[in-house]
Design a protein around this motif. Structure first.
Motif, PDB file in Angstrom:
ATOM      1  N   PRO A  73       0.905  -1.284   0.118  1.00 18.76           N
ATOM      2  CA  PRO A  73       0.015   0.017  -0.054  1.00 18.76           C
ATOM      3  C   PRO A  73       0.842   1.101  -0.147  1.00 18.76           C
ATOM      4  O   PRO A  73       0.261   2.331  -0.203  1.00 18.76           O
ATOM      5  N   ARG A  74       2.121   1.112   0.121  1.00 19.10           N
ATOM      6  CA  ARG A  74       2.979   2.151   0.467  1.00 19.10           C
ATOM      7  C   ARG A  74       3.563   2.606  -1.268  1.00 19.10           C
ATOM      8  O   ARG A  74       4.023   3.731  -1.316  1.00 19.10           O
ATOM      9  N   ILE A  75       3.438   1.574  -1.988  1.00 13.61           N
ATOM     10  CA  ILE A  75       4.031   1.804  -3.222  1.00 13.61           C
ATOM     11  C   ILE A  75       2.999   2.020  -4.322  1.00 13.61           C
ATOM     12  O   ILE A  75       3.441   2.725  -5.384  1.00 13.61           O
ATOM     13  N   VAL A  76       2.028   1.041  -4.500  1.00 13.49           N
ATOM     14  CA  VAL A  76       0.949   1.358  -5.360  1.00 13.49           C
ATOM     15  C   VAL A  76      -0.452   1.661  -4.585  1.00 13.49           C
ATOM     16  O   VAL A  76      -0.829   1.555  -3.216  1.00 13.49           O
ATOM     17  N   ARG A  77      -1.469   2.110  -5.362  1.00 19.91           N
ATOM     18  CA  ARG A  77      -2.751   2.630  -5.170  1.00 19.91           C
ATOM     19  C   ARG A  77      -3.984   2.346  -5.847  1.00 19.91           C
ATOM     20  O   ARG A  77      -3.638   1.671  -7.176  1.00 19.91           O
ATOM     21  N   GLY A  78      -4.997   1.993  -5.593  1.00 18.89           N
ATOM     22  CA  GLY A  78      -6.175   1.986  -6.464  1.00 18.89           C
ATOM     23  C   GLY A  78      -6.088   0.623  -7.047  1.00 18.89           C
ATOM     24  O   GLY A  78      -6.029  -0.439  -6.007  1.00 18.89           O
ATOM     25  N   SER A  79      -6.512   0.407  -8.159  1.00 17.48           N
ATOM     26  CA  SER A  79      -6.835  -1.014  -8.858  1.00 17.48           C
ATOM     27  C   SER A  79      -5.382  -1.614  -8.934  1.00 17.48           C
ATOM     28  O   SER A  79      -5.327  -3.126  -8.865  1.00 17.48           O
ATOM     29  N   ARG A  80      -4.350  -0.963  -8.863  1.00 18.12           N
ATOM     30  CA  ARG A  80      -3.013  -1.552  -8.874  1.00 18.12           C
ATOM     31  C   ARG A  80      -2.647  -2.226  -7.610  1.00 18.12           C
ATOM     32  O   ARG A  80      -2.170  -3.209  -7.605  1.00 18.12           O
ATOM     33  N   LEU A  81      -3.160  -1.888  -6.530  1.00 19.83           N
ATOM     34  CA  LEU A  81      -3.134  -2.370  -5.228  1.00 19.83           C
ATOM     35  C   LEU A  81      -3.939  -3.903  -5.110  1.00 19.83           C
ATOM     36  O   LEU A  81      -3.308  -4.831  -4.753  1.00 19.83           O
TER      37      LEU A  81
END
Length: 407
Positions: A129-137
């Protein structure tokens, strides 16, 4: 199918380097389990003792995992990961070099090694969660669970190859050396600790973190699942031994993992326009265990059944990771994944020991029957977990459980 999330992940700096280093760090740890089981069986003469040794390893992981994860949350993961990784390598080397007539010490050494398993999985899951957000997570959690199946495809096969062509002792020693190097590389890529926001109150205690209306059932469900998977792994070893070819164990584990890998890749590529309930995925895993229980008459039939049963595995585990991460504050994410792993290893200890007893008392088939019951219990525990919702339909009610305790 929609591959845009995977394309976005590919363009995100650091994602695939971190994932690759984590896979390489965990492969030797997974590979060691097969030669350790055969080493214990050869020294003692029965699979019951092999189950005790595997169970002791799981108990050690259950005790050490939350400690190292909590320390990583507070001090950062680099020193914790590297230090425990080196200690694990030393403990496994001692186990590998233990004289056969001292085999009764194997459970003790196995427990020590388990206690020093590096928190690679917990730090990795907390980092996403510190690297990606949204649908990428959502996609990266599916990819992470799928990558874990690469471990179970490659690791057991490597361990079985070492057992078949060299010796169980060489397999354990090789895993100790490889893990020391790969965990060091992963440790160098750790992010700094997340500072706790004092304006939101004191950092959650272990009791507050666990005693939560959604986090607790998810951790218990994971424990049920790992109990089932650990029992199946030992059942596969016993099945291979009964058919006179130890290489069968690696092949069956690999087929099971390949099925899971395929399932994870496909689910990660779905557009995600509907609500996704994790209990439904757990129910599919239980159905797969029933299929395997009905297919133990030959290695070919069990191989096909294992491949099909694996299709639901990574999607279910990935959904559990995503839901647990979504309902946990950032400053304690590593710790909650550490507790998740600890609960799983506690279940794994019970599952390994029970599987050894079941094999000796009733036969190999009933290991899969036991696994079906356990994964059904996991599905029941997950019935009230809120579903994953598409990002553009998410509302504030989905974020409430982060701070909601059982009461």
């Amino acid at each position: 199918m929609d591959l845009s999330a995977y394309r976005a992940l590919w363009r995100t700096q650091g994602v695939f380097v971190l994932l690759t280093s984590a896979v390489l760090a965990r492969i030797p740890v997974i590979a060691a389990l097969v030669p350790v089981s055969f080493l214990a069986k050869d020294a003692s003469g029965n699979f019951g003792f092999a189950g005790v040794v595997a169970g002791a390893y799981s108990v050690g992981m259950a005790l050490g995992g939350p400690i190292w994860a909590r320390m990583a949350d507070r001090r950062g993961g680099r020193g914790v990961v590297i230090g425990t990784g080196m200690a694990w390598g030393v403990a496994m080397a001692v186990l590998a070099l233990l004289p056969s007539d001292m085999y009764r010490l194997m459970p003790v050494l196995s427990a020590v090694a388990g206690a020093f398993v590096a928190p690679v999985t917990a730090t990795l899951r907390a980092a996403w969660p510190r690297i990606v957000r949204g649908s990428r997570l959502r996609a990266v959690y599916a990819l992470d669970a799928t990558a874990q199946e690469v471990l179970f495809a490659i690791g057991p096969m490597l361990g079985a190859l070492m057992v078949s062509f060299i010796s169980p002792r060489a397999g354990v020693l090789g895993a100790a050396v490889a893990a020391s190097l790969s965990i060091w590389w992963f440790g160098l890529r750790q992010l700094p600790a997340v500072a706790h926001d004092e304006s939101k109150g004191a950092r959650l205690t272990a009791a507050q973190l666990l005693w939560h209306r959604y986090r607790l059932p998810m951790i218990l469900a994971f424990a049920f699942c790992v109990t089932a998977f650990a029992s199946v792994s030992l059942g596969i070893v016993a099945f291979a031994d009964a058919h006179g070819n130890r290489l069968i164990a690696g092949v069956l584990e690999t087929l099971w993992a390949i099925g899971s890998l395929l399932g994870g890749v496909l689910v990660g590529a779905l557009p995600g326009r509907r609500k996704s309930y994790v209990w439904r995925r757990a129910l599919l895993v239980s159905a797969g265990m029933v299929l395997c229980a009905c297919a133990t008459w030959s290695p070919v039939s069990l191989g096909v059944a294992s491949l099909l049963a694996g299709l639901a595995l990574a999607p279910m585990v990935g959904a559990l990771y995503e839901r647990l991460g979504a309902m946990t504050p950032d400053s304690v994410k590593t710790e909650v994944f550490g507790w998740m792993g600890s609960a799983g290893m506690t279940g794994g200890a019970i599952g390994s020991a029970l599987a050894g007893l079941v094999v000796e008392a009733f036969g190999v088939r009933y290991v899969w029957v036991m696994a079906a019951v356990l994964t059904l219990a996991a599905a029941l525990a997950l019935l009230h977990i809120p579903p994953h919702r598409p990002a553009d339909h998410m509302d504030s009610t989905e974020l409430e459980p982060v701070g909601q305790e059982i009461g």
